[in-house]
Write a protein that holds these residues in place. Structure first.
Motif, short mmCIF file in Angstrom:
data_model
loop_
_atom_site.label_atom_id
_atom_site.label_comp_id
_atom_site.label_asym_id
_atom_site.label_seq_id
_atom_site.Cartn_x
_atom_site.Cartn_y
_atom_site.Cartn_z
N ASP A 185 0.83 -1.21 0.00
CA ASP A 185 0.00 0.00 0.00
C ASP A 185 0.86 1.26 0.00
O ASP A 185 0.52 2.26 -0.64
N LEU A 186 1.99 1.20 0.72
CA LEU A 186 2.89 2.36 0.74
C LEU A 186 3.46 2.61 -0.65
O LEU A 186 3.54 3.77 -1.08
N ASN A 187 3.86 1.55 -1.34
CA ASN A 187 4.36 1.72 -2.71
C ASN A 187 3.29 2.29 -3.63
O ASN A 187 3.57 3.17 -4.46
N ASP A 188 2.07 1.78 -3.50
CA ASP A 188 0.98 2.26 -4.36
C ASP A 188 0.64 3.71 -4.08
O ASP A 188 0.29 4.46 -5.00
N THR A 189 0.74 4.13 -2.82
CA THR A 189 0.32 5.49 -2.45
C THR A 189 1.40 6.52 -2.73
O THR A 189 1.11 7.60 -3.28
N TYR A 190 2.64 6.19 -2.38
CA TYR A 190 3.71 7.20 -2.45
C TYR A 190 4.78 6.90 -3.49
O TYR A 190 5.71 7.68 -3.66
N GLY A 191 4.66 5.77 -4.18
CA GLY A 191 5.63 5.45 -5.22
C GLY A 191 6.72 4.52 -4.72
O GLY A 191 6.97 4.38 -3.52
N PHE A 192 7.42 3.91 -5.69
CA PHE A 192 8.43 2.92 -5.35
C PHE A 192 9.69 3.56 -4.78
O PHE A 192 10.41 2.93 -4.01
N GLN A 193 9.96 4.82 -5.14
CA GLN A 193 11.12 5.48 -4.57
C GLN A 193 10.95 5.65 -3.06
O GLN A 193 11.91 5.50 -2.29
N ALA A 194 9.72 5.94 -2.64
CA ALA A 194 9.45 6.04 -1.20
C ALA A 194 9.65 4.68 -0.54
O ALA A 194 10.23 4.58 0.55
N GLY A 195 9.17 3.63 -1.20
CA GLY A 195 9.36 2.30 -0.65
C GLY A 195 10.83 1.93 -0.54
O GLY A 195 11.26 1.34 0.47
N ASP A 196 11.62 2.27 -1.57
CA ASP A 196 13.06 1.99 -1.50
C ASP A 196 13.73 2.74 -0.36
O ASP A 196 14.60 2.21 0.34
N LYS A 197 13.31 4.00 -0.15
CA LYS A 197 13.87 4.77 0.96
C LYS A 197 13.54 4.14 2.30
O LYS A 197 14.39 4.05 3.20
N VAL A 198 12.30 3.68 2.45
CA VAL A 198 11.89 3.02 3.69
C VAL A 198 12.74 1.77 3.93
O VAL A 198 13.22 1.52 5.05
N LEU A 199 12.98 0.98 2.88
CA LEU A 199 13.77 -0.24 3.03
C LEU A 199 15.20 0.08 3.45
O LEU A 199 15.79 -0.60 4.30
N LYS A 200 15.80 1.12 2.85
CA LYS A 200 17.17 1.48 3.20
C LYS A 200 17.27 1.89 4.67
O LYS A 200 18.16 1.45 5.39
N ILE A 201 16.35 2.75 5.09
CA ILE A 201 16.40 3.25 6.47
C ILE A 201 16.14 2.14 7.47
O ILE A 201 16.81 2.03 8.51
N ILE A 202 15.18 1.28 7.17
CA ILE A 202 14.87 0.18 8.10
C ILE A 202 16.03 -0.81 8.15
O ILE A 202 16.36 -1.33 9.23
N ALA A 203 16.67 -1.09 7.01
CA ALA A 203 17.83 -1.98 7.02
C ALA A 203 18.95 -1.39 7.88
O ALA A 203 19.60 -2.12 8.66
N ARG A 204 19.17 -0.09 7.77
CA ARG A 204 20.18 0.56 8.60
C ARG A 204 19.80 0.50 10.09
O ARG A 204 20.64 0.27 10.97
N THR A 205 18.50 0.67 10.38
CA THR A 205 18.04 0.60 11.76
C THR A 205 18.22 -0.81 12.33
O THR A 205 18.65 -0.99 13.47
N LEU A 206 17.90 -1.81 11.54
CA LEU A 206 18.10 -3.19 11.99
C LEU A 206 19.57 -3.46 12.30
O LEU A 206 19.90 -4.09 13.31
N HIS A 207 20.43 -2.98 11.42
CA HIS A 207 21.87 -3.20 11.61
C HIS A 207 22.35 -2.54 12.89
O HIS A 207 23.22 -3.08 13.60
N GLN A 208 21.81 -1.38 13.23
CA GLN A 208 22.23 -0.67 14.43
C GLN A 208 21.81 -1.39 15.71
O GLN A 208 22.44 -1.21 16.75
N HIS A 209 20.78 -2.21 15.65
CA HIS A 209 20.29 -2.90 16.84
C HIS A 209 20.87 -4.30 16.98
O HIS A 209 20.44 -5.06 17.85
N LEU A 210 21.82 -4.67 16.13
CA LEU A 210 22.40 -6.01 16.19
C LEU A 210 23.85 -5.97 16.65
O LEU A 210 24.53 -4.95 16.53
N ARG A 211 24.31 -7.09 17.18
CA ARG A 211 25.71 -7.23 17.56
C ARG A 211 26.55 -7.57 16.34
O ARG A 211 26.03 -7.89 15.27
N ASP A 212 27.88 -7.53 16.53
CA ASP A 212 28.77 -7.88 15.43
C ASP A 212 28.63 -9.34 15.04
O ASP A 212 28.87 -9.71 13.88
N THR A 213 28.25 -10.18 16.00
CA THR A 213 28.12 -11.61 15.70
C THR A 213 26.76 -11.96 15.10
O THR A 213 26.57 -13.09 14.65
#
Length: 518
Positions: free
Chosen positions: A401-429
């Protein structure tokens, strides 16, 4: 005495008559109770047999059965028996009812026979049903039941093709969606650059928007063509590099062999020159011991001087040749260093290509291929050491629904930020990979129960609190998480399946939930 005897005789006779009367009363009482039991059984069976024929009759039979069970006086039951009898007489006109039922059965059967495309066996069953004339109301009821069964079979036969078509269409839709997702994943893993990369990105956007089946086939062929072009380009580039390296190595090998030959010849000449210098030195020492004055030695000294000058000239020639050889060796060294640098650059390009093969180009986290490789590694460690090993599946809620409403570029931005957020909450292992369009998988080894629950709950809360803004609107994105642990005889495939079930439960629970399945 006679009077007493007569009185006693009368008493005996009266007693005998009383005993006979008691026996008669007992027989009548037993007979009455048996008749009442039979009557109760008859009324009960009549209630069952006549159930539904008439509501008034059902009511009277229930009252009569209750009165009999309460052992009421027969005189009080007789009026109810008379009413039941009158109602039963009213139900005895079953002939017309049977005729109406027979006519309805015939008409319904004829209507059923006129349905096109009925199987031969079903038509034969209808014919057998019509060939049996009902001889009782019960028989008519049996025929009606059979007719209902035939109608049910006919309806199933007529609706099954539609159901099959719908089911087939549903399966086709699911298969098409699966192929779209797989094709998107392949495009992501190709990570082509230049014009091919732009074309693949455009195809990915088309797949996200949804395509027709024929378009999906065309896009598959286009992706295959672009992948083949990229492969051919890489192969030509590698072949060109190998040709250059092979040519340079062949030339270097030839010149190195020539230089080695020249070095051997130079070594031989220097050895000869050293030997001649030794001979000249011996002649000089002989002359010193042979001649007592310089004048008598002048002629021999002149010859020695001439020989010495020749040796000096030859030494200078050897030095020039050595200098040329050193310059040639220096040139070869430069060429070898250049070849080494070229191979190092090619090695770095191969490493970068390998790294890109295992990295998602959009989010810069690992991809599905890397995930399966790492999961297999952690699985083997778990088998050996039995440390706690957790697998978590994260899926964004309503991402389409987010892609349909705001476009795929918005969806790509969301994926990048969330991936970075996930990485910040994980350990090196820990390990994170993007395995689908909006799905991530985490591997958390050697982590306690309290810590893994805290970490995954923190990830869910962190995603929910990310501030997104598109088209001047604040947008909140949530994620559902399913998690599980390796246990007993688990395999990676079983654990992944259990994690997906946990994710489905989190979605079913209303999304934005964390569900554990042991």
């Amino acid at each position: 005495m006679t009077a007493k005897y007569n009185a006693a005789s009368d008493v005996s006779e009266l007693k005998l008559r009383l005993d006979q009367a008691q026996l008669s009363y007992r027989d009548v009482s037993l007979k009455s109770r048996r008749e009442i039991v039979i009557l109760k059984r008859l009324i009960a069976r009549m209630s069952v047999a006549c159930k539904g024929l008439d509501s008034e009759l059902d009511k009277r039979l229930d009252i009569l059965r209750t009165d009999l069970e309460q052992n009421k006086d027969i005189s009080k039951i007789v009026p109810h028996l008379a009413q039941v009898e009158r109602l039963l007489l009213r139900q005895t006109s079953t002939h017309s009812t049977m005729e109406r039922l027979s006519e309805l059965i015939r008409q319904s059967s004829e209507s059923l026979k006129r349905i096109p495309a009925l199987p031969v066996q079903l038509k034969r069953d209808i014919h057998d049903l019509l060939s049996q004339a009902p001889d009782s109301l019960h028989h008519s009821h049996q025929q009606i039941t059979q007719l209902f069964g035939l109608y049910d079979r006919a309806l199933k036969l007529l609706t099954v093709p539609v159901s099959i078509e719908r089911e087939s269409r549903s399966k086709d839709d699911d298969l098409q969606q699966k192929l779209c997702n797989e094709l998107q994943q392949i495009i992501t893993e190709l990570d082509a650059e230049g014009e091919s990369g732009e074309q693949l990105l455009a195809i990915r956007h088309q797949l996200l928007a949804g395509v027709a089946p024929i378009s999906l086939v065309e896009l598959c062929l286009e992706v295959l063509r672009l992948a083949l072009d990229s492969f051919i380009h890489e192969r030509r580039h590698s072949q060109k590099f190998l040709d250059v390296i092979s040519g340079d190595l062949a030339a270097l090998e030839q010149t190195t062999r020539q230089t080695a030959d020249q070095g051997q010849a130079l070594h031989k000449h220097r050895s000869e020159l050293t030997a001649e210098l030794g001979q000249l030195s011996d002649r000089f020492h002989q002359a010193l011991s042979q001649y007592t004055n310089l004048e008598s030695w002048r002629g021999a000294a002149h010859a020695l001087d001439t020989s010495l000058k020749q040796l000096v000239e030859r030494q200078r020639s050897l030095e020039n040749r050595e200098q040329a050889l050193l310059e040639q060796l220096h040139y070869h060294q430069n060429r070898a260093e250049h070849l080494y640098q070229q191979t190092q650059n090619q090695h770095r390009q191969i490493e970068d290509l390998q790294r890109r093969i295992f990295l998602d180009p959009l989010t810069r986290v690992y991809n599905r291929a890397a995930f399966h490789d790492r999961l297999e590694h952690e699985y083997r460690r778990w088998i050996r050491y039995q440390h706690p090993l957790c697998l978590a599946v994260i899926n964004l809620d309503h991402f389409g629904d987010l892609n349909d409403t705001y476009g795929f570029q918005a969806g790509d931005k969301v994926l990048k930020i969330i991936a970075r957020t996930l990485h910040q909450h994980l350990r090196d292992t820990d390990f994170i990979a993007r395995v689908g369009n909006d799905e991530f998988m985490l591997i958390l080894p050697d982590i306690t129960e309290e810590e893994r629950h805290r970490r995954l709950s923190g990830i869910r809360e962190a995603i929910l609190q990310l501030p997104f803004r598109f088209r001047d609107k604040n947008v909140t994105v949530s994620a559902s998480l399913g998690a599980t642990l390796f246990d007993d005889t688990d395999t990676p495939a079983k654990v992944i399946e259990r994690g997906q079930k946990a994710l489905a439960s989190a979605k079913h629970a209303g999304r934005n939930h964390l569900i554990w399945i042991a």
